[in-house]
Scaffold this motif. Structure first.
Motif, mmCIF file in Angstrom:
data_model
loop_
_atom_site.group_PDB
_atom_site.id
_atom_site.type_symbol
_atom_site.label_atom_id
_atom_site.label_comp_id
_atom_site.label_asym_id
_atom_site.label_seq_id
_atom_site.Cartn_x
_atom_site.Cartn_y
_atom_site.Cartn_z
ATOM 1 N N SER A 32 7.978 39.852 6.409
ATOM 2 C CA SER A 32 9.361 39.777 5.937
ATOM 3 C C SER A 32 10.021 38.425 6.172
ATOM 4 O O SER A 32 11.172 38.233 5.776
ATOM 5 C CB SER A 32 10.206 40.884 6.595
ATOM 6 N N GLN A 33 9.310 37.484 6.816
ATOM 7 C CA GLN A 33 9.870 36.141 6.904
ATOM 8 C C GLN A 33 9.894 35.444 5.546
ATOM 9 O O GLN A 33 10.508 34.394 5.389
ATOM 10 C CB GLN A 33 9.090 35.284 7.913
ATOM 11 N N GLY A 34 9.243 36.051 4.561
ATOM 12 C CA GLY A 34 9.310 35.527 3.205
ATOM 13 C C GLY A 34 8.065 34.768 2.802
ATOM 14 O O GLY A 34 8.119 33.602 2.423
ATOM 15 N N ASN A 54 5.140 45.510 5.433
ATOM 16 C CA ASN A 54 6.534 45.110 5.214
ATOM 17 C C ASN A 54 6.546 43.806 4.423
ATOM 18 O O ASN A 54 6.276 42.743 4.970
ATOM 19 C CB ASN A 54 7.247 44.932 6.552
ATOM 20 N N VAL A 55 6.845 43.905 3.123
ATOM 21 C CA VAL A 55 6.859 42.716 2.272
ATOM 22 C C VAL A 55 8.281 42.383 1.809
ATOM 23 O O VAL A 55 8.486 41.797 0.754
ATOM 24 C CB VAL A 55 5.910 42.869 1.070
ATOM 25 N N ASP A 56 9.274 42.750 2.624
ATOM 26 C CA ASP A 56 10.639 42.298 2.354
ATOM 27 C C ASP A 56 10.633 40.785 2.126
ATOM 28 O O ASP A 56 9.975 40.035 2.865
ATOM 29 C CB ASP A 56 11.550 42.591 3.558
ATOM 30 N N ASN A 57 11.397 40.333 1.117
ATOM 31 C CA ASN A 57 11.634 38.899 0.866
ATOM 32 C C ASN A 57 10.397 38.133 0.404
ATOM 33 O O ASN A 57 10.428 36.900 0.359
ATOM 34 C CB ASN A 57 12.204 38.217 2.118
ATOM 35 N N CYS A 58 9.313 38.824 0.074
ATOM 36 C CA CYS A 58 8.075 38.145 -0.313
ATOM 37 C C CYS A 58 8.010 37.916 -1.828
ATOM 38 O O CYS A 58 8.655 38.602 -2.610
ATOM 39 C CB CYS A 58 6.857 38.946 0.132
ATOM 40 N N GLU A 59 7.181 36.949 -2.196
ATOM 41 C CA GLU A 59 6.959 36.621 -3.600
ATOM 42 C C GLU A 59 5.471 36.701 -3.899
ATOM 43 O O GLU A 59 4.634 36.353 -3.055
ATOM 44 C CB GLU A 59 7.482 35.223 -3.907
#
Length: 211
Positions: A32-34, A54-59
């Motif tokens: 999630s750090q992106g 957890n793939v929050d904020n990922c591209e």
């Protein structure tokens, strides 16, 4: 090495990009750090996302992607099979299957297209809690299960929009060039007065008096 080792190295050194060779299953880990994940191509890299990752904020770029996402994701230049819990931005992608929206934030689909030939069509399962903006869509698309009042608007480059009977709330605005099959249920307002219907134009042209 494996993805967990890559995550440790990336976190300790401040790296935010991970290049994937071949296929990968993200079955866990906190990204999630992106992190930006790059595949080799839509043919050579298949990325499957498990709910425990957890793939929050990922591209995600340049791959075939499927599975369960989180929040604030970007998918760019990919082939999309079936993805769930999606809220974010999709740019320049081909859709093979369906998108089930997450219900937390707006999803924008920009310059994307149906990758399904013939009469079958990909779909977006809207649900409630997420607005949807589709810009520059090409090909067929079906909208399902719109049960909330969050707005939906579609700008077609050229295509066919099918509104399923399970769309029962809120408003859907469709503009551009294409056709629409509106089977929406009671309570869903579909506005397509500014949609240019190719079949109607052809009918008018065929009946014009050449004089």
């Amino acid at each position: 090495g494996n993805i967990n080792d890559a995550l440790i190295i990336a976190s300790s050194r401040g790296f935010t990009r991970v290049f994937i060779i071949g296929d990968i299953i993200l079955s866990g880990g906190d990204f999630s750090q992106g992190i930006v994940f790059y595949g080799q191509s839509e043919i050579l890299t298949h990325c499957i996302l498990d709910d425990l990752a957890n793939v929050d904020n990922c591209e995600f770029q340049n791959m075939n992607i499927s599975g369960i996402l989180d929040n604030n994701n970007i998918i760019r230049k990919c082939e999309i099979d079936e993805i769930e819990s999606y809220d974010g931005l999709i740019i320049g992608c081909g859709l093979n299957g369906g998108i089930t929206m997450g219900g937390f934030a707006q999803t924008s689909v920009v310059n994307c297209y149906s990758n399904v030939a013939g009469t079958n069509t990909p779909y977006i399962d809207i649900g409630s809690g997420s607005a949807l903006a589709i810009r520059g869509w090409e090909g067929g698309i079906e909208l399902r299960n719109k049960t909330g009042n969050d707005p939906v608007s579609i700008d077609l480059a050229s295509g066919q929009v099918n509104i399923a009977p399970t769309c029962t709330a809120g408003s859907i605005t469709i503009r551009g060039v294409g056709n629409i099959t509106d089977d929406s249920g009671a309570g869903c307002n579909v506005e397509h007065g500014k949609l240019l219907h190719a079949d109607i134009i052809n009918t008018i042209l065929d009946t014009l008096d050449t004089s």
